[in-house]
Design a protein around this motif. Structure first.
Motif, PDB file in Angstrom:
ATOM      1  N   GLY A 166       0.836  -1.190   0.000  1.00 24.15           N
ATOM      2  CA  GLY A 166       0.000   0.000   0.000  1.00 24.15           C
ATOM      3  C   GLY A 166       0.870   1.239   0.000  1.00 24.15           C
ATOM      4  N   PHE A 167       0.345   2.313  -0.572  1.00 20.72           N
ATOM      5  CA  PHE A 167       1.116   3.551  -0.704  1.00 20.72           C
ATOM      6  C   PHE A 167       0.461   4.712   0.014  1.00 20.72           C
ATOM      7  CE2 PHE A 167       1.974   1.388  -4.854  1.00 20.72           C
ATOM      8  CZ  PHE A 167       3.301   1.075  -4.608  1.00 20.72           C
ATOM      9  N   ILE A 168       1.284   5.461   0.726  1.00 16.38           N
ATOM     10  CA  ILE A 168       0.902   6.738   1.307  1.00 16.38           C
ATOM     11  C   ILE A 168       1.882   7.752   0.753  1.00 16.38           C
ATOM     12  CG2 ILE A 168       0.678   8.101   3.408  1.00 16.38           C
ATOM     13  CD1 ILE A 168       0.272   5.419   4.924  1.00 16.38           C
ATOM     14  N   CYS A 169       1.385   8.745   0.044  1.00 14.71           N
ATOM     15  CA  CYS A 169       2.249   9.739  -0.587  1.00 14.71           C
ATOM     16  C   CYS A 169       1.994  11.120  -0.008  1.00 14.71           C
ATOM     17  CB  CYS A 169       1.991   9.795  -2.092  1.00 14.71           C
ATOM     18  SG  CYS A 169       2.266   8.236  -2.932  1.00 14.71           S
ATOM     19  N   ALA A 170       3.061  11.840   0.245  1.00 14.45           N
ATOM     20  CA  ALA A 170       2.968  13.235   0.681  1.00 14.45           C
ATOM     21  C   ALA A 170       3.643  14.085  -0.390  1.00 14.45           C
ATOM     22  CB  ALA A 170       3.654  13.432   2.028  1.00 14.45           C
ATOM     23  N   ALA A 171       2.904  15.051  -0.906  1.00 13.43           N
ATOM     24  CA  ALA A 171       3.427  15.897  -1.984  1.00 13.43           C
ATOM     25  C   ALA A 171       3.051  17.345  -1.717  1.00 13.43           C
ATOM     26  CB  ALA A 171       2.866  15.441  -3.324  1.00 13.43           C
ATOM     27  N   GLY A 172       3.720  18.227  -2.404  1.00 13.24           N
ATOM     28  CA  GLY A 172       3.452  19.643  -2.232  1.00 13.24           C
ATOM     29  C   GLY A 172       2.128  20.090  -2.810  1.00 13.24           C
ATOM     30  N   GLY A 173       1.731  19.484  -3.903  1.00 17.50           N
ATOM     31  CA  GLY A 173       0.497  19.897  -4.556  1.00 17.50           C
ATOM     32  C   GLY A 173      -0.188  18.741  -5.243  1.00 17.50           C
TER      33      GLY A 173
ATOM     34  N   VAL B  87       3.038   7.694  -8.459  1.00 14.14           N
ATOM     35  CA  VAL B  87       3.339   6.404  -7.861  1.00 14.14           C
ATOM     36  C   VAL B  87       3.130   5.245  -8.851  1.00 14.14           C
ATOM     37  CG1 VAL B  87       1.069   5.908  -6.892  1.00 14.14           C
ATOM     38  CG2 VAL B  87       3.094   5.126  -5.710  1.00 14.14           C
ATOM     39  N   MET B  88       2.408   5.477  -9.936  1.00  6.26           N
ATOM     40  CA  MET B  88       2.038   4.365 -10.821  1.00  6.26           C
ATOM     41  C   MET B  88       3.216   3.653 -11.504  1.00  6.26           C
ATOM     42  SD  MET B  88      -0.944   4.085  -9.919  1.00  6.26           S
ATOM     43  CE  MET B  88      -1.237   2.627 -10.882  1.00  6.26           C
ATOM     44  N   PRO B  89       4.221   4.348 -12.034  1.00  7.23           N
ATOM     45  CA  PRO B  89       5.359   3.597 -12.592  1.00  7.23           C
ATOM     46  C   PRO B  89       6.068   2.741 -11.540  1.00  7.23           C
ATOM     47  CG  PRO B  89       5.393   5.860 -13.382  1.00  7.23           C
ATOM     48  CD  PRO B  89       4.337   5.780 -12.309  1.00  7.23           C
ATOM     49  N   PHE B  90       6.159   3.267 -10.336  1.00 10.04           N
ATOM     50  CA  PHE B  90       6.765   2.525  -9.229  1.00 10.04           C
ATOM     51  C   PHE B  90       5.922   1.290  -8.899  1.00 10.04           C
ATOM     52  CE2 PHE B  90       7.499   2.075  -4.572  1.00 10.04           C
ATOM     53  CZ  PHE B  90       8.854   1.758  -4.618  1.00 10.04           C
ATOM     54  N   ALA B  91       4.607   1.469  -8.830  1.00  6.08           N
ATOM     55  CA  ALA B  91       3.696   0.349  -8.573  1.00  6.08           C
ATOM     56  C   ALA B  91       3.823  -0.703  -9.675  1.00  6.08           C
ATOM     57  CB  ALA B  91       2.255   0.848  -8.472  1.00  6.08           C
ATOM     58  N   ASN B  92       3.890  -0.258 -10.901  1.00 10.51           N
ATOM     59  CA  ASN B  92       4.037  -1.199 -12.024  1.00 10.51           C
ATOM     60  C   ASN B  92       5.310  -2.018 -11.896  1.00 10.51           C
ATOM     61  OD1 ASN B  92       1.639  -0.517 -13.268  1.00 10.51           O
ATOM     62  ND2 ASN B  92       2.580   1.025 -14.579  1.00 10.51           N
ATOM     63  N   SER B  93       6.401  -1.388 -11.485  1.00 13.27           N
ATOM     64  CA  SER B  93       7.649  -2.143 -11.361  1.00 13.27           C
ATOM     65  C   SER B  93       7.537  -3.190 -10.256  1.00 13.27           C
ATOM     66  CB  SER B  93       8.841  -1.209 -11.124  1.00 13.27           C
ATOM     67  OG  SER B  93       8.785  -0.626  -9.843  1.00 13.27           O
ATOM     68  N   LEU B  94       6.878  -2.854  -9.144  1.00 17.48           N
ATOM     69  CA  LEU B  94       6.694  -3.846  -8.082  1.00 17.48           C
ATOM     70  C   LEU B  94       5.822  -5.004  -8.560  1.00 17.48           C
ATOM     71  CD1 LEU B  94       6.196  -1.539  -4.965  1.00 17.48           C
ATOM     72  CD2 LEU B  94       8.121  -3.085  -5.392  1.00 17.48           C
ATOM     73  N   MET B  95       4.778  -4.691  -9.312  1.00 14.18           N
ATOM     74  CA  MET B  95       3.895  -5.749  -9.816  1.00 14.18           C
ATOM     75  C   MET B  95       4.603  -6.633 -10.831  1.00 14.18           C
ATOM     76  SD  MET B  95       0.118  -4.005 -10.144  1.00 14.18           S
ATOM     77  CE  MET B  95       0.624  -2.667 -11.192  1.00 14.18           C
TER      78      MET B  95
ATOM     79  N   THR C 113      -2.586  -2.575  -3.422  1.00 11.60           N
ATOM     80  CA  THR C 113      -3.969  -2.272  -3.045  1.00 11.60           C
ATOM     81  C   THR C 113      -4.471  -1.128  -3.926  1.00 11.60           C
ATOM     82  OG1 THR C 113      -3.282  -0.760  -1.294  1.00 11.60           O
ATOM     83  CG2 THR C 113      -3.687  -3.053  -0.673  1.00 11.60           C
ATOM     84  N   PRO C 114      -5.708  -1.210  -4.376  1.00  7.34           N
ATOM     85  CA  PRO C 114      -6.214  -0.178  -5.287  1.00  7.34           C
ATOM     86  C   PRO C 114      -6.442   1.163  -4.611  1.00  7.34           C
ATOM     87  CG  PRO C 114      -7.911  -1.798  -4.807  1.00  7.34           C
ATOM     88  CD  PRO C 114      -6.646  -2.305  -4.200  1.00  7.34           C
ATOM     89  N   ARG C 115      -6.478   1.194  -3.306  1.00  7.58           N
ATOM     90  CA  ARG C 115      -6.618   2.457  -2.581  1.00  7.58           C
ATOM     91  C   ARG C 115      -5.221   2.897  -2.145  1.00  7.58           C
ATOM     92  NH1 ARG C 115     -10.811   3.782   1.514  1.00  7.58           N
ATOM     93  NH2 ARG C 115     -11.418   1.616   1.295  1.00  7.58           N
ATOM     94  N   PHE C 116      -4.859   4.128  -2.463  1.00  4.73           N
ATOM     95  CA  PHE C 116      -3.673   4.687  -1.842  1.00  4.73           C
ATOM     96  C   PHE C 116      -3.995   6.093  -1.389  1.00  4.73           C
ATOM     97  CE2 PHE C 116      -2.885   5.722  -6.315  1.00  4.73           C
ATOM     98  CZ  PHE C 116      -2.370   7.005  -6.276  1.00  4.73           C
ATOM     99  N   VAL C 117      -3.218   6.563  -0.436  1.00  3.78           N
ATOM    100  CA  VAL C 117      -3.460   7.875   0.151  1.00  3.78           C
ATOM    101  C   VAL C 117      -2.468   8.858  -0.443  1.00  3.78           C
ATOM    102  CG1 VAL C 117      -3.440   9.228   2.289  1.00  3.78           C
ATOM    103  CG2 VAL C 117      -4.388   6.911   2.279  1.00  3.78           C
ATOM    104  N   TYR C 118      -3.006   9.960  -0.931  1.00  2.00           N
ATOM    105  CA  TYR C 118      -2.194  11.041  -1.483  1.00  2.00           C
ATOM    106  C   TYR C 118      -2.551  12.302  -0.708  1.00  2.00           C
ATOM    107  CZ  TYR C 118      -0.049  14.152  -4.901  1.00  2.00           C
ATOM    108  OH  TYR C 118       0.747  15.085  -5.510  1.00  2.00           O
ATOM    109  N   ALA C 119      -1.600  12.860  -0.007  1.00  2.00           N
ATOM    110  CA  ALA C 119      -1.839  14.049   0.809  1.00  2.00           C
ATOM    111  C   ALA C 119      -0.983  15.200   0.296  1.00  2.00           C
ATOM    112  CB  ALA C 119      -1.488  13.758   2.265  1.00  2.00           C
ATOM    113  N   THR C 120      -1.536  16.388   0.361  1.00  2.00           N
ATOM    114  CA  THR C 120      -0.800  17.589  -0.048  1.00  2.00           C
ATOM    115  C   THR C 120      -0.685  18.533   1.142  1.00  2.00           C
ATOM    116  OG1 THR C 120      -2.734  18.861  -0.724  1.00  2.00           O
ATOM    117  CG2 THR C 120      -1.756  17.372  -2.380  1.00  2.00           C
ATOM    118  N   SER C 121      -0.048  19.638   0.913  1.00  2.00           N
ATOM    119  CA  SER C 121       0.123  20.627   1.977  1.00  2.00           C
ATOM    120  C   SER C 121      -1.217  21.101   2.522  1.00  2.00           C
ATOM    121  CB  SER C 121       0.942  21.813   1.456  1.00  2.00           C
ATOM    122  OG  SER C 121       0.315  22.384   0.328  1.00  2.00           O
TER     123      SER C 121
END
Length: 178
Positions: free
Chosen positions: A103-110, A117-125, A133-141
């Protein structure tokens, strides 16, 4: 359920580190066996594709990944991509990721790099047959006030959903991956 959470920012006070801590608390509250590892506290070498794989820190973290059923990566997004430290972790530990639920939790500026995250997810798969997991969390400032995550609200609800999904996928797919 044995879960592993990586705080992938090298800054211990980062937003992704805060998100990793909340995920840890959610997993513990749900009764899961969980460990949080901060990449900034490990002595991981930079992957050179040669002699680093036997490094003591690499061997130790690879064993922790192998032992976990599910892995959550709480990572910063820099320049429209997951952090170099996150990629380095996977490059160093390679096959330990085989068959993991991730599962992915991402923190980004905007909001502009939510798909980063998708190219990274593809490489893991593709490389390690991970189930993402089809749900991932993307949070911004905007999800933080004075650099702190709000005590309640939508982001915390989404984090609980992610930790639940990683554990549920790991339990449902026990013995089917790897």
């Amino acid at each position: 359920m044995s879960l592993l959470i990586f705080s992938c920012s090298l800054n211990p006070a980062s937003r992704s580190a805060q998100l990793a801590q909340v995920a840890l608390e959610d997993c513990r509250a749900a009764g899961h066996t969980v460990e949080l590892i901060a990449l900034g506290q490990l002595n991981l070498p930079v992957c050179d594709g040669d002699g680093v794989y036997g490094h003591e820190s690499v061997v130790a973290v690879a064993e922790k990944i192998r032992a976990a059923r599910g892995v959550i990566l709480a990572m910063p997004v820099y320049n429209y991509d997951v952090s170099a430290a996150t990629k380095n972790l996977v490059e160093l530990t390679g096959d330990a990721w085989t068959g993991k639920i991730v599962g992915f939790i991402c923190a980004a500026g905007g909001p502009g790099s939510y798909m980063s995250v998708m190219p990274f997810a593809n490489s893991l798969m593709l490389d390690f047959r991970c189930v993402i997991t089809p749900r991932f969390v993307y949070a911004t400032s905007h999800d933080f006030a004075d650099e702190q995550l709000a005590e309640d609200g939508e982001l915390r609800r989404r984090l609980r959903g992610l930790t639940h999904d990683v554990a549920a996928f790991a339990q449902a797919l026990e013995g089917m991956t790897g």
